[in-house]
Design an enzyme around this catalytic site. Structure first.
Site, PDB file in Angstrom:
ATOM      1  N   SER A 119       3.264   8.850  11.349  1.00 42.36           N
ATOM      2  CA  SER A 119       2.724   9.477  12.659  1.00 42.36           C
ATOM      3  C   SER A 119       3.637   9.672  13.550  1.00 42.36           C
ATOM      4  CB  SER A 119       1.799   8.215  13.168  1.00 42.36           C
ATOM      5  OG  SER A 119       0.805   7.752  12.363  1.00 42.36           O
ATOM      6  N   HIS A 140       0.011  14.605   7.748  1.00 47.64           N
ATOM      7  CA  HIS A 140      -0.433  13.691   8.601  1.00 47.64           C
ATOM      8  C   HIS A 140      -1.850  13.700   8.625  1.00 47.64           C
ATOM      9  CE1 HIS A 140      -0.696  11.806  13.041  1.00 47.64           C
ATOM     10  NE2 HIS A 140      -0.487  10.732  11.958  1.00 47.64           N
ATOM     11  N   GLU A 152      -2.421  17.552  10.192  1.00 50.46           N
ATOM     12  CA  GLU A 152      -0.883  17.869  10.687  1.00 50.46           C
ATOM     13  C   GLU A 152      -0.007  18.470   9.572  1.00 50.46           C
ATOM     14  OE1 GLU A 152      -0.752  16.711  15.239  1.00 50.46           O
ATOM     15  OE2 GLU A 152       0.008  15.358  13.891  1.00 50.46           O
ATOM     16  N   ASN A 190      -0.044  12.853  18.285  1.00 49.57           N
ATOM     17  CA  ASN A 190       0.219  11.322  18.925  1.00 49.57           C
ATOM     18  C   ASN A 190       1.018  11.427  20.133  1.00 49.57           C
ATOM     19  OD1 ASN A 190      -0.728   8.868  17.402  1.00 49.57           O
ATOM     20  ND2 ASN A 190      -0.243   9.979  15.617  1.00 49.57           N
TER      21      ASN A 190
HETATM   22  N1  LIG Z   1      -3.816   3.721  10.679  1.00 49.05           N
HETATM   23  C1  LIG Z   1      -3.970   4.924  11.112  1.00 49.05           C
HETATM   24  O1  LIG Z   1      -4.841   5.152  12.030  1.00 49.05           O
HETATM   25  C2  LIG Z   1      -2.916   5.994  10.851  1.00 49.05           C
HETATM   26  C3  LIG Z   1      -3.390   7.491  10.949  1.00 49.05           C
HETATM   27  C4  LIG Z   1      -2.457   8.240  10.534  1.00 49.05           C
HETATM   28  C5  LIG Z   1      -1.155   8.237   9.977  1.00 49.05           C
HETATM   29  N2  LIG Z   1      -0.734   6.599   9.673  1.00 49.05           N
HETATM   30  C6  LIG Z   1       0.241   6.466   8.944  1.00 49.05           C
HETATM   31  O2  LIG Z   1      -0.038   6.107   7.833  1.00 49.05           O
HETATM   32  C7  LIG Z   1       0.959   4.971   7.173  1.00 49.05           C
HETATM   33  C8  LIG Z   1       0.208   3.788   6.608  1.00 49.05           C
HETATM   34  O3  LIG Z   1      -0.635   3.172   7.861  1.00 49.05           O
HETATM   35  P1  LIG Z   1      -1.823   2.575   7.437  1.00 49.05           P
HETATM   36  O4  LIG Z   1      -2.417   2.393   8.592  1.00 49.05           O
HETATM   37  O5  LIG Z   1      -2.545   2.919   6.237  1.00 49.05           O
HETATM   38  O6  LIG Z   1      -1.011   1.100   7.106  1.00 49.05           O
HETATM   39  P2  LIG Z   1      -1.460  -0.403   6.392  1.00 49.05           P
HETATM   40  O7  LIG Z   1      -0.869  -1.473   7.168  1.00 49.05           O
HETATM   41  O8  LIG Z   1      -3.052  -0.400   6.412  1.00 49.05           O
HETATM   42  O9  LIG Z   1      -1.078  -0.079   5.020  1.00 49.05           O
HETATM   43  C9  LIG Z   1       0.345   0.037   4.320  1.00 49.05           C
HETATM   44  C10 LIG Z   1       0.081  -0.439   3.172  1.00 49.05           C
HETATM   45  O10 LIG Z   1       1.606  -0.001   2.633  1.00 49.05           O
HETATM   46  C11 LIG Z   1       1.999  -0.973   1.556  1.00 49.05           C
HETATM   47  N3  LIG Z   1       3.288  -1.051   1.320  1.00 49.05           N
HETATM   48  C12 LIG Z   1       4.251  -1.498   2.345  1.00 49.05           C
HETATM   49  N4  LIG Z   1       5.627  -1.144   1.857  1.00 49.05           N
HETATM   50  C13 LIG Z   1       5.476  -0.602   0.857  1.00 49.05           C
HETATM   51  C14 LIG Z   1       6.315   0.078  -0.323  1.00 49.05           C
HETATM   52  N5  LIG Z   1       7.638   0.073  -0.177  1.00 49.05           N
HETATM   53  N6  LIG Z   1       5.595   0.641  -1.400  1.00 49.05           N
HETATM   54  C15 LIG Z   1       4.330   0.690  -1.534  1.00 49.05           C
HETATM   55  N7  LIG Z   1       3.469   0.191  -0.682  1.00 49.05           N
HETATM   56  C16 LIG Z   1       4.014  -0.540   0.524  1.00 49.05           C
HETATM   57  C17 LIG Z   1       1.416  -2.283   2.151  1.00 49.05           C
HETATM   58  O11 LIG Z   1       1.194  -3.327   1.102  1.00 49.05           O
HETATM   59  C18 LIG Z   1      -0.066  -1.997   2.781  1.00 49.05           C
HETATM   60  O12 LIG Z   1      -1.068  -1.975   1.883  1.00 49.05           O
HETATM   61  C19 LIG Z   1       1.934   4.783   8.420  1.00 49.05           C
HETATM   62  O13 LIG Z   1       3.040   5.405   8.209  1.00 49.05           O
HETATM   63  C20 LIG Z   1       1.276   5.374   9.593  1.00 49.05           C
HETATM   64  O14 LIG Z   1       1.736   5.777  10.666  1.00 49.05           O
HETATM   65  C21 LIG Z   1      -1.601   5.722  10.254  1.00 49.05           C
END
Ligand SMILES: NC(=O)c1ccc[n+]([C@@H]2O[C@H](COP(=O)([O-])OP(=O)(O)OC[C@H]3O[C@@H](n4cnc5c(N)ncnc54)[C@H](O)[C@@H]3O)[C@@H](O)[C@H]2O)c1
Length: 282
Positions: A119, A140, A152, A190
């Site tokens: 993000s 994204h 994005e 963002n």
């Molecule tokens: N939550 C949102 O609304 C949103 C929206 C757009 C982008 N993002 C981006 O997406 C990414 C994930 O966010 P999320 O909300 O899904 O997080 P989350 O906390 O729900 O999930 C992250 C997952 O990654 C796993 N993980 C951590 N380290 C790891 C590794 N080295 N190898 C494999 N798996 C691993 C964890 O076990 C967990 O299941 C981030 O970069 C975030 O910025 C999030």
């Protein structure tokens, strides 16, 4: 242009799970990888639930649902992460993302495209650490990935044009609307949305309004979700990391200072919907 038949999604949390569902629904073979087997179990459950909603609404048939699910392989073994496209959706930390990409670059073909769902982290800064920087791109998605249309596409300095075109075509095949943007802090959404969260928390911290009032007022003006409900959906840990990264990248402007209110919630493990408690209780 590159051919994408198999997609590996790393991280089976809020975003990874939704991206896996979208990828399988557009006919790709999907590998869903996470280091945490419990997250893989929850991801399978969540995708099953998401597809069942589509069946109930007569958008897909029950046999189609089964075909989509059968296209997804769930694994906690990174050695199985071999694909035409690798999309990472793991924690919002640059080192974690670059380490994972470097590990997978050594396993995959030099033709494999790497995409980050970050993000806020600079795509250029990740690319610098990779053996094939031209094949890294930002992809994204927005939350919930199966519903939100916008993607994005972040083109870093070295990202090949063919990679951007391939990812844009894939987004369209997924039924998404791709928008190519520059590698700037917070990209577009963002960056613009930061004050929505931060000013809301500032108001509440100063005792000028309650969480419920702020959400209700913003929703009544046409926003689909008030800032607190939205932060709970996003995940407070992710939202807090994004605020910190954008703030630092822009030279620590006072108006974008991360909120102590959110910091305390994260420290208490109250991360929003995914943990059952955030600004609200679920
Ligand atoms: N939550 C949102 O609304 C949103 C929206 C757009 C982008 N993002 C981006 O997406 C990414 C994930 O966010 P999320 O909300 O899904 O997080 P989350 O906390 O729900 O999930 C992250 C997952 O990654 C796993 N993980 C951590 N380290 C790891 C590794 N080295 N190898 C494999 N798996 C691993 C964890 O076990 C967990 O299941 C981030 O970069 C975030 O910025 C999030």
């Amino acid at each position: 242009m590159y051919t994408i038949d198999t997609i590996c999604i790393c991280g089976a949390g809020t975003m990874g799970s939704g991206i896996a569902q979208v990828s399988a629904m557009c006919g790709k073979q999907v590998i869903q990888f996470d280091v945490n087997p419990e997250m893989l179990r929850k991801s399978r459950e969540s995708i099953d639930h998401g597809l069942q909603i589509q069946v109930n609404r007569n958008r897909i048939s029950a046999p189609e649902k089964k075909e989509v699910l059968d296209r997804i392989r769930f694994t906690a073994d990174s050695k199985e992460c071999i694909a035409d496209l690798i999309i990472e959706a793991i924690i919002e930390q640059k080192e974690a993302k670059t380490n994972l990409f470097r590990e997978l670059a050594a396993l995959n073909s030099p033709q494999t495209i790497f995409a980050t769902n970050t993000s806020s982290i600079s795509v250029n800064a990740i690319a610098e650490q990779l053996p094939y920087p031209g094949r890294l791109v930002g992809m994204h998605f927005f939350n919930p990935a199966p519903v939100m249309k916008l993607v994005e596409i972040v083109k870093a300095t070295q990202t090949e044009d063919a990679v951007v075109e391939t990812i844009a075509d894939l987004c369209k095949a997924m039924g998404k609307i791709p928008v190519v943007c520059k590698d700037a802090p917070g990209f577009i959404v963002n960056r613009v949305a930061r004050p929505y969260y931060l000013e809301a928390m500032q108001l509440v911290s100063s005792g000028l309004a309650t969480i419920e009032t702020v959400d209700a007022v913003m929703e009544s003006t046409g926003f689909k979700m008030g800032p607190f409900k939205l932060m709970d959906l996003i995940g407070l840990d992710i939202n807090y990391s994004v605020s910190g990264i954008v703030w630092e990248a822009l030279g620590n402007p006072i108006r974008l200072t991360p909120s102590p209110l959110q910091k305390n919630k994260v420290a208490a493990g109250e991360l929003g919907k995914k943990t059952g408690k955030g600004f609200y209780t679920y």
